[in-house]
Design a protein around this motif. Structure first.
Motif, short mmCIF file in Angstrom:
data_model
loop_
_atom_site.label_atom_id
_atom_site.label_comp_id
_atom_site.label_asym_id
_atom_site.label_seq_id
_atom_site.Cartn_x
_atom_site.Cartn_y
_atom_site.Cartn_z
N LYS A 66 0.83 -1.21 0.00
CA LYS A 66 0.00 0.00 0.00
C LYS A 66 0.86 1.26 0.00
O LYS A 66 0.51 2.27 -0.60
N ILE A 67 2.00 1.18 0.69
CA ILE A 67 2.86 2.35 0.84
C ILE A 67 3.69 2.62 -0.41
O ILE A 67 3.85 3.76 -0.84
N SER A 68 4.22 1.55 -0.99
CA SER A 68 5.28 1.72 -1.98
C SER A 68 4.78 2.15 -3.35
O SER A 68 5.54 2.73 -4.12
N GLN A 69 3.54 1.86 -3.68
CA GLN A 69 2.98 2.19 -5.00
C GLN A 69 3.64 1.39 -6.12
O GLN A 69 2.98 0.70 -6.87
N SER A 70 4.96 1.49 -6.26
CA SER A 70 5.64 0.79 -7.36
C SER A 70 6.96 0.20 -6.86
O SER A 70 8.03 0.70 -7.19
N ASP A 71 6.87 -0.83 -6.04
CA ASP A 71 8.07 -1.46 -5.53
C ASP A 71 8.78 -2.22 -6.65
O ASP A 71 8.16 -2.91 -7.46
N ALA A 72 10.11 -2.05 -6.69
CA ALA A 72 10.89 -2.72 -7.74
C ALA A 72 10.95 -4.23 -7.55
O ALA A 72 11.28 -4.96 -8.48
N PHE A 73 10.62 -4.69 -6.34
CA PHE A 73 10.72 -6.12 -6.02
C PHE A 73 9.41 -6.60 -5.38
O PHE A 73 9.35 -6.90 -4.19
N PRO A 74 8.34 -6.67 -6.16
CA PRO A 74 7.01 -6.89 -5.60
C PRO A 74 6.77 -8.27 -4.99
O PRO A 74 5.85 -8.43 -4.19
N ASP A 75 7.57 -9.26 -5.35
CA ASP A 75 7.29 -10.62 -4.89
C ASP A 75 8.18 -11.06 -3.73
O ASP A 75 8.17 -12.23 -3.36
N GLU A 76 8.94 -10.16 -3.18
CA GLU A 76 9.87 -10.52 -2.12
C GLU A 76 9.17 -10.42 -0.76
O GLU A 76 8.76 -9.35 -0.34
N ASP A 77 9.05 -11.54 -0.06
CA ASP A 77 8.34 -11.52 1.22
C ASP A 77 8.98 -12.44 2.25
O ASP A 77 8.31 -12.96 3.13
N THR A 78 10.28 -12.65 2.15
CA THR A 78 11.03 -13.33 3.20
C THR A 78 12.21 -12.46 3.59
O THR A 78 12.80 -11.78 2.74
N VAL A 79 12.54 -12.47 4.86
CA VAL A 79 13.64 -11.66 5.38
C VAL A 79 14.55 -12.57 6.18
O VAL A 79 14.16 -13.07 7.24
N TRP A 80 15.76 -12.79 5.70
CA TRP A 80 16.72 -13.60 6.42
C TRP A 80 17.44 -12.78 7.48
O TRP A 80 17.73 -11.60 7.29
N GLY A 81 17.72 -13.43 8.61
CA GLY A 81 18.43 -12.79 9.71
C GLY A 81 18.93 -13.83 10.68
O GLY A 81 19.07 -15.01 10.35
N VAL A 82 19.20 -13.40 11.91
CA VAL A 82 19.74 -14.29 12.94
C VAL A 82 18.93 -14.14 14.21
O VAL A 82 18.67 -13.02 14.66
N ALA A 83 18.54 -15.28 14.80
CA ALA A 83 17.88 -15.30 16.11
C ALA A 83 18.93 -15.54 17.18
O ALA A 83 19.62 -16.57 17.17
N TYR A 84 19.08 -14.59 18.09
CA TYR A 84 20.09 -14.67 19.16
C TYR A 84 19.42 -15.03 20.48
O TYR A 84 18.49 -14.33 20.92
N THR A 85 19.90 -16.09 21.11
CA THR A 85 19.44 -16.44 22.46
C THR A 85 20.40 -15.81 23.47
O THR A 85 21.62 -16.01 23.38
N ILE A 86 19.84 -15.05 24.40
CA ILE A 86 20.64 -14.31 25.36
C ILE A 86 20.77 -15.09 26.67
O ILE A 86 19.82 -15.72 27.13
#
Length: 202
Positions: A66-86
């Motif tokens: 809704k925000i982007s109007q014309s996102d260059a990467f419309p099908d990207e919906d995963t975000v890789w990262g790291v889960a840290y246990t403290i």
């Protein structure tokens, strides 16, 4: 979070290449239904109040559409990262550290972290990991900007934590190293564009 529950924080930005203290375990994984975008002003780390840089935040995919109007990467919906246990003995200290580090418009939320099982299927590996999210109603949220303007801003900006482009380069390198499956078109495209600006300035 109960006294028996571990404190697990998911890093998708600078926490990937600069982890919090007192980590006793770290697990690469990804979020579903979100995008990672350079849509957050940085007044205190990679820019200044007069000339804020840009750092990443999470945005729910349906909200970003809704925000982007014309996102260059419309099908990207995963975000890789790291889960840290403290380490449980240091949870209060680490919470204070993270709250200060992420004070510029970020809110603590809980999200499920996914991994890939032995059969190659996506599966939840951590329920309700804590995550600092710059919601679209916070004062530092800038929304969607043209990639050319965004890359120029990142290339030029400098703050107390160093050049904005250093943040971009470190994040892109760290994401590549998380998993053979980790990819981020937005991040890697900006990396390429800013490196071209570097070459053009020499």
């Amino acid at each position: 979070m109960t006294s028996e529950s571990p404190f697990i924080v998911f890093g998708y930005g600078s926490l990937i290449f600069k982890p919090p203290p007192h980590v006793i375990a770290q697990t690469p994984g990804f979020l579903k239904g979100y995008v990672r975008r350079f849509s957050q002003k940085s007044h205190d780390h990679r820019g200044t109040p007069e000339s804020p840089g840009r750092v990443v935040t999470l945005v729910h995919k349906r909200d970003w559409d809704k925000i982007s109007q014309s996102d260059a990467f419309p099908d990207e919906d995963t975000v890789w990262g790291v889960a840290y246990t403290i380490d449980p003995a240091y949870v209060a200290e680490v919470r204070d550290y993270l709250d200060y580090r992420e004070k510029d418009g970020y809110t603590l939320e809980t999200l499920d972290v996914y991994g890939v099982d032995a059969n190659g299927k996506d599966t939840i590996i951590i329920h309700d990991a804590f995550c600092y999210v710059g919601r679209d109603d916070n004062p530092s949220f800038i929304g969607s900007e043209p990639l050319g303007d965004l890359s120029d801003r990142i290339w030029r900006s400098v703050g107390p934590s160093g050049p904005n482009k250093e943040y971009l380069y470190k994040l892109a390198e760290a994401v590549r190293e998380l998993s053979p499956n980790s990819f981020d078109s937005h991040l890697f495209t900006l990396e390429d564009m800013v490196k071209r600006l570097d070459l053009g300035s020499t």
